[in-house]
Design a protein around this motif. Sequence first.
Motif, PDB file in Angstrom:
ATOM      1  N   ARG A   1      44.556  39.827  41.714  1.00 25.56           N
ATOM      2  CA  ARG A   1      43.099  39.807  41.585  1.00 25.56           C
ATOM      3  C   ARG A   1      42.523  41.198  41.896  1.00 25.56           C
ATOM      4  O   ARG A   1      41.595  41.651  41.239  1.00 25.56           O
ATOM      5  N   GLU A   2      43.092  41.856  42.908  1.00 26.60           N
ATOM      6  CA  GLU A   2      42.644  43.231  43.208  1.00 26.60           C
ATOM      7  C   GLU A   2      42.877  44.142  41.999  1.00 26.60           C
ATOM      8  O   GLU A   2      42.017  44.944  41.620  1.00 26.60           O
TER       9      GLU A   2
ATOM     10  N   LEU B   1      40.339  43.637  39.159  1.00 25.17           N
ATOM     11  CA  LEU B   1      39.053  44.303  39.370  1.00 25.17           C
ATOM     12  C   LEU B   1      39.209  45.818  39.197  1.00 25.17           C
ATOM     13  O   LEU B   1      38.345  46.481  38.629  1.00 25.17           O
ATOM     14  N   LEU B   2      40.330  46.330  39.665  1.00 27.52           N
ATOM     15  CA  LEU B   2      40.591  47.767  39.523  1.00 27.52           C
ATOM     16  C   LEU B   2      40.619  48.160  38.049  1.00 27.52           C
ATOM     17  O   LEU B   2      40.158  49.226  37.662  1.00 27.52           O
TER      18      LEU B   2
ATOM     19  N   ARG C   1      46.147  47.196  57.664  1.00 26.06           N
ATOM     20  CA  ARG C   1      45.282  48.233  57.104  1.00 26.06           C
ATOM     21  C   ARG C   1      44.083  48.435  58.030  1.00 26.06           C
ATOM     22  O   ARG C   1      43.670  47.510  58.737  1.00 26.06           O
TER      23      ARG C   1
ATOM     24  N   LEU D   1      40.263  46.872  56.288  1.00 23.08           N
ATOM     25  CA  LEU D   1      39.943  45.454  56.085  1.00 23.08           C
ATOM     26  C   LEU D   1      40.913  44.616  56.909  1.00 23.08           C
ATOM     27  O   LEU D   1      42.081  44.995  57.050  1.00 23.08           O
TER      28      LEU D   1
ATOM     29  N   SER E   1      35.437  49.447  45.103  1.00 26.64           N
ATOM     30  CA  SER E   1      34.919  48.173  44.611  1.00 26.64           C
ATOM     31  C   SER E   1      35.869  47.027  44.964  1.00 26.64           C
ATOM     32  O   SER E   1      35.432  45.900  45.195  1.00 26.64           O
ATOM     33  N   VAL E   2      37.164  47.320  45.003  1.00 29.00           N
ATOM     34  CA  VAL E   2      38.136  46.278  45.389  1.00 29.00           C
ATOM     35  C   VAL E   2      37.908  45.883  46.847  1.00 29.00           C
ATOM     36  O   VAL E   2      37.885  44.692  47.187  1.00 29.00           O
ATOM     37  N   ASN E   3      37.716  46.873  47.715  1.00 24.01           N
ATOM     38  CA  ASN E   3      37.449  46.554  49.122  1.00 24.01           C
ATOM     39  C   ASN E   3      36.135  45.800  49.277  1.00 24.01           C
ATOM     40  O   ASN E   3      36.018  44.894  50.108  1.00 24.01           O
TER      41      ASN E   3
ATOM     42  N   MET F   1      34.853  43.814  47.084  1.00 21.94           N
ATOM     43  CA  MET F   1      35.118  42.440  46.629  1.00 21.94           C
ATOM     44  C   MET F   1      35.786  41.628  47.750  1.00 21.94           C
ATOM     45  O   MET F   1      35.363  40.504  48.059  1.00 21.94           O
ATOM     46  N   LEU F   2      36.804  42.213  48.385  1.00 23.09           N
ATOM     47  CA  LEU F   2      37.518  41.488  49.446  1.00 23.09           C
ATOM     48  C   LEU F   2      36.585  41.193  50.629  1.00 23.09           C
ATOM     49  O   LEU F   2      36.604  40.101  51.195  1.00 23.09           O
ATOM     50  N   ALA F   3      35.769  42.178  50.973  1.00 27.72           N
ATOM     51  CA  ALA F   3      34.859  41.990  52.109  1.00 27.72           C
ATOM     52  C   ALA F   3      33.773  40.962  51.778  1.00 27.72           C
ATOM     53  O   ALA F   3      33.370  40.171  52.636  1.00 27.72           O
TER      54      ALA F   3
ATOM     55  N   GLU G   1      34.122  38.431  49.748  1.00 31.02           N
ATOM     56  CA  GLU G   1      34.752  37.109  49.780  1.00 31.02           C
ATOM     57  C   GLU G   1      34.856  36.604  51.215  1.00 31.02           C
ATOM     58  O   GLU G   1      34.656  35.416  51.484  1.00 31.02           O
TER      59      GLU G   1
ATOM     60  N   PHE H   1      35.870  35.196  43.975  1.00 27.99           N
ATOM     61  CA  PHE H   1      35.448  35.568  42.626  1.00 27.99           C
ATOM     62  C   PHE H   1      36.531  35.120  41.649  1.00 27.99           C
ATOM     63  O   PHE H   1      37.692  35.520  41.805  1.00 27.99           O
TER      64      PHE H   1
ATOM     65  N   PHE I   1      30.052  44.010  39.626  1.00 30.50           N
ATOM     66  CA  PHE I   1      29.934  44.811  40.850  1.00 30.50           C
ATOM     67  C   PHE I   1      29.085  46.073  40.634  1.00 30.50           C
ATOM     68  O   PHE I   1      29.127  47.000  41.428  1.00 30.50           O
TER      69      PHE I   1
END
Lengths: 610, 89
Positions: free
Chosen positions: A153-154, A157-158, A205, A208, B44-46, B48-50, B52, B59, B69
């Motif tokens: 999924r990451e 989006l990338l 990490r 996050l 943008s990936v971070n 998205m994760l944050a 969620e 998503f 986004f």
Amino acid sequence: MTAGEPTPAPQPVFFGPVGAALFGWLHRPADGGNADFGLVICNPFGFEEVCAHRSLRHLACAAAAAGIAVLRFDYAGCGNSSGDESQPRMLKRWIDSVHEAIDTLEHATGLSRVCLLGLRLGATLAALAAEQRSDIAGLVAIAPVVSGRAWLRELRLLSGVPGAADGSLESAGFMLSGETCNALDGVDLRRLERAPAQRVLIVERDDLPIGDAWPTALIRLDADVRCERWPGYAAMVADPQRAQVPHAIVDGVLRCLAHWREAAPPHARETLVGAASTLSVVDGTRVREAALWLDAGDTRLFGVLTAPQGCHGPRHAVVMLNAGSVHHIGPNRLWVRLARQWAARGAVVLRLDIAGIGDSPPPRAGADNVVYPTHATRDVAAALAFLQREFEPGELHLLGLCSGAYHALKAAVGNPAVTSALVINPLTFFWKEGMTLNVDLQDADTLQMTARYRRSLWRGETWRRLLHCRLDFKTIGRAVARRAWDALRYRGRDLARLLHIATRDDLAAELNAAAERGTRIAFVFASGDPGHKLLELQGGRAVKRLTDQCRLSIDLIDGADHTFTRAETRERLVAVIERLLFTPASQPANGRAPAQPPLRSASGVRGAQL
Amino acid sequence: MNDAPSPEALVRSVLLEHGRLTRDALTLDADADLYQAGMNSHASVNVMLALEAAFAVEFPDHMLTRSVFRSIQSIGDAVSLLSTTSSVQ
């Protein structure tokens, strides 16, 4: 480790199945290779690997300096290893690659205690491989991908676009087939049936939280689990030019490995690995690849040479240069593919790391990860001299993108041995020592900003923000003023050229000098990349004249970004550069007849015809 | 009295922490282009994760696109839609 004894330079190795060789770096410790404790480093995948390449090299060097034998390597279909992403059962091939690497390190150094260290997907592959064997002393998992589905999924989006109908995924310039995505979708480290190792260090990490589900699952499997959140992960996987070595993570991991080493008894023996070359069949031709070192000043340059087997006197020899800080695999691994393809057509190709980039150490007094170093021209000259000496090719070509394009152009202008330079998306034509990437690619930045402002003029939102005084007038004013000043400068230079007044940093003079000598400069730009406009502004009338005379060419590729991350645009780039490279020197590579005869025949100077 | 931040405020705070914007996420126009404001694909990936984690939503694949986004407004719309869907379910 003996105090003061230097750690041997890392040794490039090819290992694994015949015809499907894997590439790696063996870092022997300082005591001559009799380590009793080893570490296999498992790379992340795709662009994350490109970003973290330098940090993992530093980590390997630091571990070797601490007396640990290290093997870092490329999985099947990745980096310098054989194959590509289109092959079937890729996930299994990657896990098999980890097994091959473990066995190779054990045989190479005679040790029997091996730990695995993996970053992102590398941690996942390390865990999956370790689950299948019982000889892993410990696992270090840095920002592990716990769920394959979440990771995909990451990547989606990338990639920025919806997935393809066949389930394949193209993200940041790297492809995963539909079958590989399916296989990864089912990966979940929380469902391992046995612990990958008795001891597991998870480095979370720092940007996050990753949750505690996997550590909890490991504890249930009776593993001794330690979780740390040392700083440095996010900076390590930043763009390669800006990525920073995570010293806190390196130090922490080494402390942990030292502790594990004390806890397990040694069983050492000594054996050797094979030479750093491999043979494979590409398009029906036997192609040999060899890892090599070239002397350059007070340092050594690393490169991978790809050539048809038994090659002597090839028509084409090509040096491929680093794109920014990307190591010798090239942007989106394009250089690997092209080197093999072109070797199958009879060419000899050297993929070079200039000093301080990729796997080449920096000069004694220099820093690493500097993409516009002053020694680049010397480094390129060393590569050209090597190819001339060893292969006596009919033509010598240079290929570079971004900073590599800059170095290719400068080397071609300064070195009469060069037949042509393929210059893709340069961002500057005159780099000065002391300039920085953040603020000093000003010419390109100014062009981009003013073009953006021009487009904004047609949007209602811009005028709304203007009325509410919410625009950054200072930045806009600075950019517009600089653009106006640049326009004046370029006009002034055109006038000086007409009056035959020599000026400093005169791009037209450089292009003319190369053309006079018969060296072909072929520019390729992604449409809208600022280098194209810069070339026209700084080169002035000479650009049009030389283009009309077919002594310089400019190709534009629509819809592409700076590094051609999308496969479809990359295919069009390949078509263009193959046309430019393999077009006989006597024919215009842009397919047009010259508007007027060249002042001097390119073929007459070079003397090598296809 | 409810002190919980509004959805838009939550989106802004996620952008502030993870968006790597060159402009202030707290005062940025709701329909300003986040990519032009400095957010790159990796950020943008971070984000998205944050998001969620902050909104307890996921998503779906078809919403993992740049257009979703692109702005505070488009993110808010998507989160609102997902929150409604998940509460209905």
